[in-house]
Design an enzyme around this catalytic site. Structure first.
Site, PDB file in Angstrom:
ATOM      1  N   ASP A 190       9.283   5.035  -3.718  1.00  0.00           N
ATOM      2  CA  ASP A 190       8.516   4.646  -2.417  1.00  0.00           C
ATOM      3  C   ASP A 190       7.875   3.342  -2.873  1.00  0.00           C
ATOM      4  O   ASP A 190       6.809   3.535  -3.580  1.00  0.00           O
ATOM      5  CB  ASP A 190       7.796   5.509  -1.950  1.00  0.00           C
ATOM      6  N   HIS A 191       8.206   2.191  -2.535  1.00  0.00           N
ATOM      7  CA  HIS A 191       7.663   0.990  -3.263  1.00  0.00           C
ATOM      8  C   HIS A 191       6.227   0.786  -2.995  1.00  0.00           C
ATOM      9  O   HIS A 191       5.495   0.262  -3.281  1.00  0.00           O
ATOM     10  CB  HIS A 191       8.509  -0.332  -2.696  1.00  0.00           C
ATOM     11  N   HIS A 253       6.540   5.394   3.651  1.00  0.00           N
ATOM     12  CA  HIS A 253       5.299   4.858   3.487  1.00  0.00           C
ATOM     13  C   HIS A 253       4.051   5.344   4.055  1.00  0.00           C
ATOM     14  O   HIS A 253       2.923   5.405   3.329  1.00  0.00           O
ATOM     15  CB  HIS A 253       5.558   3.212   3.884  1.00  0.00           C
TER      16      HIS A 253
HETATM   17  C1  BG6 Z   1      10.596  -1.332   3.718  1.00  0.00           C
HETATM   18  C2  BG6 Z   1      11.356  -1.185   5.088  1.00  0.00           C
HETATM   19  O1  BG6 Z   1      10.973   0.078   3.216  1.00  0.00           O
HETATM   20  O2  BG6 Z   1       9.411  -1.566   3.942  1.00  0.00           O
HETATM   21  C3  BG6 Z   1      11.206  -2.466   5.927  1.00  0.00           C
HETATM   22  O3  BG6 Z   1      12.669  -0.604   4.906  1.00  0.00           O
HETATM   23  C4  BG6 Z   1       9.898  -2.919   5.820  1.00  0.00           C
HETATM   24  O4  BG6 Z   1      11.722  -2.375   7.326  1.00  0.00           O
HETATM   25  C5  BG6 Z   1       9.190  -2.870   4.413  1.00  0.00           C
HETATM   26  O5  BG6 Z   1       9.651  -4.284   6.303  1.00  0.00           O
HETATM   27  C6  BG6 Z   1       7.693  -3.197   4.514  1.00  0.00           C
HETATM   28  O6  BG6 Z   1       7.186  -3.457   3.210  1.00  0.00           O
HETATM   29  P1  BG6 Z   1       6.066  -4.056   2.830  1.00  0.00           P
HETATM   30  O7  BG6 Z   1       5.753  -3.992   1.332  1.00  0.00           O
HETATM   31  O8  BG6 Z   1       6.567  -5.659   3.103  1.00  0.00           O
HETATM   32  O9  BG6 Z   1       4.873  -3.650   3.610  1.00  0.00           O
END
Ligand code: BG6
Length: 503
Positions: A190-191, A253
């Site tokens: 989960d990034h 997230h």
């Molecule tokens: C991704 C989603 O996991 O997270 C995207 O698939 C979203 O739709 C993105 O834009 C948001 O990540 P960050 O790091 O830009 O907040």
């Protein structure tokens, strides 16, 4: 995640990093630049090989050129680019169909060769940067080819998001992976957990003595989590049409943020101690009944508006989107966690595309003091204390307090105390994948989702998925680009006498 603050990190284990889907965006934008950043910081072993697997019948030479081009575009640090250029001859390419045994047999042979050539100790990190439908079939093929076997070194599988598209499919995927790998070989990404300020939530809560005693229903009125984006669906309609804002952002997230902000202190920062507490928290979240879904959740879809002199289109007019699409680009929900700490405290969560600003933040609103002392002045103007933790951008912490306005009369005004992460520390300008790749090589799964956590996340949103699927939205599109979502989102809080906060 380093547990020893201030201690230099050891170099990760030597290994081969095998990327399935290596021709895609993720490799060039994030994975390769992240490896180069780790390399420049001396965190990677010299015994490293990179194997790109893709469908195209390309060559190692062409793959190296592809990585070289990515350096210019996506690696801003000169030292990282230098490391990358030197490491290019450790990169190899294998073309073919990853769902068929032939490729895996070839991969087995290549890994043996690399093992000798780069002394990579038989350790292999398989990174699945492919469409989700390929996750299980690829792991099955790896298993059949004997490549998951850990006799000659460790074998780990990194699985990208989305992990399933509902509870049943996540359960099935977990079972399919578990048939081939041990749970401790699976690293579900989960990034958000790679973000420095998300990791800081643990430090903020548990390295400070002043917050924990008031971190409960006796002092906290409610909690808000906002993950807002200004971008629209961009070129991702094919995926997004099948996902929508709820699936795309909430069980992963937003629930990571929710569990970090609301979980009990873990016994230690060891992976399973932290993940046990997160899972316990998710288990405690009240599952909405179908009736509650109608009153506790809101969905929206954006429509055209002129923003900064440019016309942004309806979601339904975006390339690849069904002109009748019922996919939501905004979701808001109210959750309760009826446990000892949080009984009666609402948690309001919202996320959406094409909102007025890009911001991810958590606001904790405290209960008002009795205010008897100030009754004769303007007690109603005295705002409750709010602690806001900004995850991105301008990462920092804000605390709203009431202060006396100088002068003879007792007048109270709200003022803000602010800590800026950037001013204090300079946030490293990495991709966010550095920690995750490094931790995986170091066998630290703290920042990765465990099987039960993924399923618990899905089980909380499943009632919404069911009701939303059964009742198609009648009012879509229902919010203009660059607004804060449909009016029902504001009403969700207004009904409780509250409003959304954005610093
Ligand atoms: C991704 C989603 O996991 O997270 C995207 O698939 C979203 O739709 C993105 O834009 C948001 O990540 P960050 O790091 O830009 O907040």
């Amino acid at each position: 995640m380093s547990q020893a603050a201030g201690v230099a990190h050891p170099t990760a284990d030597g290994c081969s990093v095998v990327i399935f889907g290596a021709g895609g965006d993720l490799t060039k934008r994030l994975l390769w630049p992240a490896l180069c950043n780790l390399g420049k910081d001396n965190l990677l072993s010299k015994q490293l090989a990179i194997v790109g697997c893709g469908r195209s019948n390309s060559s190692s030479a062409a793959f190296r050129q592809h990585l070289q081009r990515s350096l210019t575009q996506f690696s801003p640090h000169a030292a990282a680019r230098k490391w990358g250029r030197q490491a290019l001859n450790q990169a190899h390419y294998l073309g073919g169909d990853a769902l068929q045994p032939a490729l895996h047999n070839q991969l087995g042979k290549l890994l043996q060769r690399l093992h000798k050539q780069h002394s990579v100790l038989g350790n292999v990190l398989f990174y699945l940067a492919t469409p989700p439908s390929c996750f299980a079939p690829i792991v099955q093929q790896l298993g059949k080819a004997g490549l998951i076997d850990q006799k000659s070194g460790w074998r780990r599988v990194v699985v990208e998001k989305p992990f399933g598209h509902d509870l049943a499919s996540a359960q099935q995927l977990n079972e399919q992976l578990a048939a081939i790998c041990h749970e401790d070989q699976i690293f579900r990404i989960d990034h958000y957990l790679g973000k420095e300020t998300v990791q800081n939530l643990l430090a903020f809560r548990f390295a400070n003595g002043i917050f924990e005693p008031i971190w409960n229903h006796r002092y906290i009125d409610h909690v808000q989590i906002t993950v807002a984006e200004t971008l629209g669906v961009q070129q991702r309609a094919a995926y997004y049409e099948t996902a929508g804002a709820l699936r795309d952002m909430v069980p992963n997230h937003l629930f990571q943020l929710l569990s970090l902000i609301a979980m009990e202190p873990p016994n230690s920062f060891a992976a399973n101690d932290v993940r046990d507490e997160k899972a316990k928290l998710l288990r405690a979240v009240h599952r909405l009944s179908p009736e509650q879904v109608l009153t506790h959740s809101v969905r929206g879809q954006y429509c055209a508006a002129v923003v900064d002199n440019a016309t942004l289109p309806d979601y339904r007019q975006e390339p690849g989107v069904d002109p009748q699409s019922a996919t939501e680009t905004f979701a808001a929900l109210k959750l309760f966690i009826p446990n000892w700490r949080w009984a009666g405290v609402p948690f309001y969560l919202r996320t959406g595309k094409r909102l007025p600003k890009r911001v991810t933040e958590i606001s904790i609103q405290f209960k008002k003091p009795p205010l008897l002392l100030f009754e004769h002045i303007q007690a109603t103007n005295i705002l409750p204390n709010v602690l806001t933790i900004r995850i991105q951008p301008q990462e920092g912490i804000w605390l709203r307090v009431g202060a006396k306005v100088p002068g003879p009369a007792m007048r109270i005004q709200d003022v803000t105390m602010h800590f800026s992460y950037q001013e204090q520390f300079r946030i490293p300008t990495g991709t966010g994948y550095e920690t995750l790749l490094y931790d995986c090589m170091m066998n630290d799964a703290t920042l990765f989702q465990r099987d039960d956590m993924v399923q618990l996340g899905w089980s909380i949103v499943q009632p919404m998925l069911d009701v939303w699927h059964a009742l198609s939205p009648r009012d879509f599109p229902n919010y203009a680009c660059s607004s804060w979502g449909p009016k029902e989102s504001d009403e969700l809080l207004a009904r409780d006498g509250r409003q959304w906060i954005v610093i």
